[in-house]
Structures are given as C-alpha cells and as structure tokens.
Design a protein around this motif. Sequence first.
Motif: not given
Ligand SMILES: O=P(O)(O)OC[C@H]1O[C@H](O[C@H]2O[C@H](CO)[C@@H](O)[C@H](O)[C@H]2O)[C@H](O)[C@@H](O)[C@@H]1O
Length: 199
Positions: A47, A69, A142, A172, A174, A185
Amino acid sequence: MIFGHGFAGAKESTIVGNTRQEWDGTNGKTESDGKNFTRCFPTAIVTGRCKDKVYNFVRLAELYYVGSHGMDIKGPTTTSKYKKMSELDVVHDSKAEPILCQPANDFLPLIDEVYQQLVEKTKSTPGALVENNKFCLSVHFRCVDEKKWSELACQVKSVLKEYPKLQLTQGIKVLEICPTIKWDKGKALELLLESLGEF
Ligand SMILES: O=P(O)(O)OC[C@H]1O[C@H](O[C@H]2O[C@H](CO)[C@@H](O)[C@H](O)[C@H]2O)[C@H](O)[C@@H](O)[C@@H]1O
C-alpha cells in the motif's frame, strides 16, 4: 494489493487481490479466515499508506506489510510455516520489528521537515489534509472546494521547489510526495518474492 505465494496450487507466486478484499467481517471474510489463509500462504499487503497504520487496520501478525508505496517492508512477527524470519535477510528496528527493507531511510528527516512545511503552507486552505506516511507524504483535497484546488497545488509546489529530491504525483483527490529513488511497489514485491524463494 494482497499477494499469496503459491495460491491455489499455482507454481509461481500469484497476486490474488487488492485492499478491497478486507477481512473486516463485512463481506463474509473474518479475521479467522485471514489467519487461516496466511497460515497456508505467505501473504503481503502492499500500500501507499503508512505500514503501521495499515497494521492497525488489519492486526494480523502473520502478514508481510509493505507500506509507503513499497519503501517500508516488514515481515511477520510470528514464525511462518514455510520460512523462519531468521532465514531471511532481516534486521530488527528499535521496536524489535523484523524490517526487511527500507530503501528511503535517509529521507526520513527530510520527509518530516517537508511535512511540517506543508501543514503550515496549506493551513489557509479549508479541508486540505496533509498525511505523513513515514517515507512519503499525501496532501488530500477530497474535502477542499474545487475552486481552491489549483491554489492548493500551487502551495504544495511552492514548498517542493526547495526539495528537488522529492517528486510530486497525483492520485484520486490526493497529491503524493515521494523520494526520487528507483523504487516502487513492484520492486518491493520482487524483493519479497526473491526473499521467500520456493517453499
Ligand atoms: O493503498 P494505496 O492504494 O496505495 O493508496 C495509498 C493512499 O491511501 C490513502 O488514500 C486513499 O484513501 C483516501 C480515503 O481514506 C482517499 O481520499 C484517497 O483518494 C485514496 O488514495 C491514504 O490516505 C493516502 O495517504 C495513501 O497515499
């Protein structure tokens, strides 16, 4: 992303799912299902989030956790049926965690410094959230009014222009800030698969 080595009789290691397959009891998979699965197949969660945060979501000591990552790889804290951690190339950190690889270790002070600066710089943008993922940072927009998105991006870029060793990408809703190292990864997965070998 979750992978299981040798899943369903496959000779090669197989990627079997993603983080949507949660063992939270909401889709029929329980914690005990997760434990049974990981007893049979070495399993990793890969993740962009902070490894410790994901561990707190899942709380299965049997898993490999790959956070930030791919830049933070930790092995199981219980012994595996297939390979004992002592057989792998493991060092233990101050919390006695079996750390397999942290290729961006030198960036930790820089990441903390930039985290503070981003919090300060973006505090005038309502809804912006800076998240410290240990070896990388996220700026979530968001909850930011769409009219303010470009202003927020400018704030982030104005901080990062002083730090050429960090790179900016977008997910997304972010913005992701990571060290410019040749690691991701995929490389983390390759390292895990090489470490585990055949069993
Ligand atoms: O696990 P990944 O698929 O590599 O995503 C990494 C990010 O995960 C989290 O963000 C994601 O969830 C958020 C809501 O909890 C959402 O707003 C965002 O769009 C998603 O990417 C985490 O908060 C991030 O810091 C990570 O980079």
